[in-house]
Scaffold this motif. Structure first.
Motif, mmCIF file in Angstrom:
data_model
loop_
_atom_site.group_PDB
_atom_site.id
_atom_site.type_symbol
_atom_site.label_atom_id
_atom_site.label_comp_id
_atom_site.label_asym_id
_atom_site.label_seq_id
_atom_site.Cartn_x
_atom_site.Cartn_y
_atom_site.Cartn_z
ATOM 1 N N VAL A 114 -50.692 -5.650 60.176
ATOM 2 C CA VAL A 114 -51.116 -6.465 59.032
ATOM 3 C C VAL A 114 -52.297 -7.329 59.457
ATOM 4 O O VAL A 114 -52.148 -8.253 60.267
ATOM 5 N N ARG A 115 -53.466 -7.045 58.911
ATOM 6 C CA ARG A 115 -54.693 -7.727 59.340
ATOM 7 C C ARG A 115 -54.673 -9.224 59.038
ATOM 8 O O ARG A 115 -55.306 -10.017 59.737
ATOM 9 N N LEU A 116 -53.939 -9.626 58.012
ATOM 10 C CA LEU A 116 -53.827 -11.057 57.709
ATOM 11 C C LEU A 116 -53.113 -11.814 58.826
ATOM 12 O O LEU A 116 -53.252 -13.030 58.954
ATOM 13 N N ARG A 117 -52.322 -11.089 59.619
ATOM 14 C CA ARG A 117 -51.594 -11.710 60.732
ATOM 15 C C ARG A 117 -52.372 -11.600 62.035
ATOM 16 O O ARG A 117 -52.386 -12.539 62.835
ATOM 17 N N SER A 118 -53.008 -10.464 62.260
ATOM 18 C CA SER A 118 -53.709 -10.256 63.528
ATOM 19 C C SER A 118 -55.031 -11.025 63.602
ATOM 20 O O SER A 118 -55.492 -11.366 64.693
ATOM 21 N N ASP A 119 -55.630 -11.333 62.456
ATOM 22 C CA ASP A 119 -56.871 -12.111 62.413
ATOM 23 C C ASP A 119 -56.513 -13.597 62.406
ATOM 24 O O ASP A 119 -55.959 -14.115 61.429
ATOM 25 N N ASP A 120 -56.830 -14.299 63.504
ATOM 26 C CA ASP A 120 -56.415 -15.706 63.626
ATOM 27 C C ASP A 120 -57.204 -16.667 62.749
ATOM 28 O O ASP A 120 -56.949 -17.882 62.754
ATOM 29 N N LYS A 121 -58.137 -16.146 61.964
ATOM 30 C CA LYS A 121 -58.855 -17.003 61.004
ATOM 31 C C LYS A 121 -58.026 -17.261 59.747
ATOM 32 O O LYS A 121 -58.349 -18.146 58.950
ATOM 33 N N PHE A 122 -56.963 -16.474 59.583
ATOM 34 C CA PHE A 122 -56.041 -16.687 58.465
ATOM 35 C C PHE A 122 -54.881 -17.547 58.960
ATOM 36 O O PHE A 122 -54.221 -17.214 59.947
ATOM 37 N N HIS A 123 -54.631 -18.654 58.274
ATOM 38 C CA HIS A 123 -53.576 -19.595 58.666
ATOM 39 C C HIS A 123 -52.401 -19.489 57.692
ATOM 40 O O HIS A 123 -52.562 -19.734 56.494
ATOM 41 N N TRP A 124 -51.227 -19.164 58.235
ATOM 42 C CA TRP A 124 -50.009 -19.018 57.427
ATOM 43 C C TRP A 124 -49.319 -20.379 57.363
ATOM 44 O O TRP A 124 -48.713 -20.824 58.340
ATOM 45 N N LEU A 125 -49.427 -21.039 56.235
ATOM 46 C CA LEU A 125 -48.913 -22.406 56.110
ATOM 47 C C LEU A 125 -47.389 -22.457 55.984
ATOM 48 O O LEU A 125 -46.767 -23.445 56.350
ATOM 49 N N ILE A 126 -46.802 -21.417 55.389
ATOM 50 C CA ILE A 126 -45.338 -21.313 55.306
ATOM 51 C C ILE A 126 -44.891 -20.394 56.435
ATOM 52 O O ILE A 126 -45.233 -19.205 56.455
ATOM 53 N N GLY A 127 -44.154 -20.951 57.392
ATOM 54 C CA GLY A 127 -43.774 -20.199 58.594
ATOM 55 C C GLY A 127 -42.641 -19.214 58.380
ATOM 56 O O GLY A 127 -41.902 -19.284 57.393
ATOM 57 N N ASP A 128 -42.492 -18.300 59.333
ATOM 58 C CA ASP A 128 -41.444 -17.274 59.267
ATOM 59 C C ASP A 128 -40.038 -17.862 59.278
ATOM 60 O O ASP A 128 -39.087 -17.246 58.799
ATOM 61 N N GLU A 129 -39.920 -19.060 59.854
ATOM 62 C CA GLU A 129 -38.595 -19.676 59.992
ATOM 63 C C GLU A 129 -38.139 -20.393 58.726
ATOM 64 O O GLU A 129 -36.970 -20.798 58.613
ATOM 65 N N GLN A 130 -39.025 -20.558 57.763
ATOM 66 C CA GLN A 130 -38.667 -21.309 56.562
ATOM 67 C C GLN A 130 -37.911 -20.431 55.551
ATOM 68 O O GLN A 130 -37.991 -19.197 55.591
ATOM 69 N N ASP A 131 -37.201 -21.096 54.652
ATOM 70 C CA ASP A 131 -36.378 -20.389 53.658
ATOM 71 C C ASP A 131 -36.899 -20.682 52.255
ATOM 72 O O ASP A 131 -36.938 -21.835 51.838
#
Length: 310
Positions: free
Chosen positions: A207-224
């Protein structure tokens, strides 16, 4: 004296956080006539939506168009201090199942500059190039009061079965926006089904949105972002790209809004509204220039307080 100064600094910090623009995304789960006619559900929706300056609504299944009109009309009655408008996508989906994306926003705060529906491909989705079950709806907003003046939102609700493939293709959508509007200040938001059984560790690498570090995921994988107690999945996400938009985010403001706890609802009552929690983040407002007179008044007040303590 130190205590007074500390309280002043804390007060100013709190004020700066309060002066922000809130952006939300909410999968309302099959929103149509039935929910629009349910006063209890509509009352909760009004409470949720009135917290946001801008909210992307997903899973709108309103073929006649009356439910959204009723919702926005009620919202304007409920929150008289603001004025709300909405912008809706085409009815999207393969075969007979159709959904719409709807942006509900405060028109006294934000302006729509441009928008377009990502190109739909003909067919039933069996073609490899036909990635999206519901093509993204893209809107460019102008925000006069925030640090960043213009930004682009990509609204997306993926299909669970093809979630990872669709998330990866959003990278192509981003590239198209940059080519079209010459801006990289972009936010991707919505129910991406980006958690639990719909994603794999191995799959994330592609998933290029994950491998490209210029994209910041504000809601983390650990959140519900799910309402049910038995689930704990970060399905709904907010992803940002662009130096200006990243620097204008209020730190730690991105989170799911647990309306079940905040409004003291049972799980059954909350599920009548949706099986998802909204996700939200805040943008900083531009700082107003302080007048010299105001500074003098502040200094005088501080001197008086010090004299009174002495």
């Amino acid at each position: 004296m130190r205590t007074a100064l500390l309280l002043l600094v804390v007060g100013l910090c709190t004020l700066n956080v309060a002066l922000s623009l809130k952006i939300c995304a909410f999968n309302v789960k099959s929103f149509g006539e039935a929910k629009a006619n349910n006063k209890k559900v509509m009352g909760i929706l009004l409470k949720i939506l009135s917290r946001c300056d801008l909210c992307l609504i997903q899973e709108v299944r309103d073929s006649k168009g009356g439910a959204i009109q009723a919702l926005v009309k009620d919202l304007n009655r409920y929150d008289k201090s603001n004025s709300y408008s909405y912008l809706e996508s085409e009815r999207l989906g393969r075969k007979t199942y159709k959904e719409q994306y709807v942006y509900i926003y405060r028109n006294n705060v934000l302006q729509v500059k441009e928008h377009y529906q990502y190109p739909k491909l003909e067919g039933d989705g069996t073609n490899e190039t036909d990635v999206f079950s519901r093509e993204p709806f893209i809107v460019r907003f102008h925000s006069p009061t925030t640090l960043i003046k213009d930004f682009v939102l990509i609204g997306q609700h993926t299909s669970p079965k093809t979630a990872m493939k669709e998330m990866d293709e959003l990278y192509t959508v981003f590239k198209g926006i940059y080519k079209k509007w010459k801006t990289d200040n972009v936010m991707i938001l919505g129910d991406l089904n980006a958690g639990c059984s719909y994603v794999t560790i191995k799959g994330w690498r592609s998933v290029r949105l994950r491998s490209d570090d210029k994209f910041h995921w504000l809601i983390g994988d650990e959140q519900d972002t799910t309402v049910r107690q038995k689930t704990h999945c970060a399905y709904d996400r907010i992803i940002v790209h662009g130096r200006e938009i990243i620097s204008s985010i209020v730190p730690d403001s991105a989170q799911p809004f647990n309306f079940k706890e905040n409004f003291h609802l049972t799980e059954e009552e909350a599920l009548e509204v949706s099986d998802h929690f909204p996700v939200e983040m805040k943008m900083l407002m531009k700082k107003k220039k302080k007048k010299k007179k105001k500074k003098k008044k502040m200094k005088m007040r501080m001197k008086l307080r010090m004299k009174m303590k002495i």
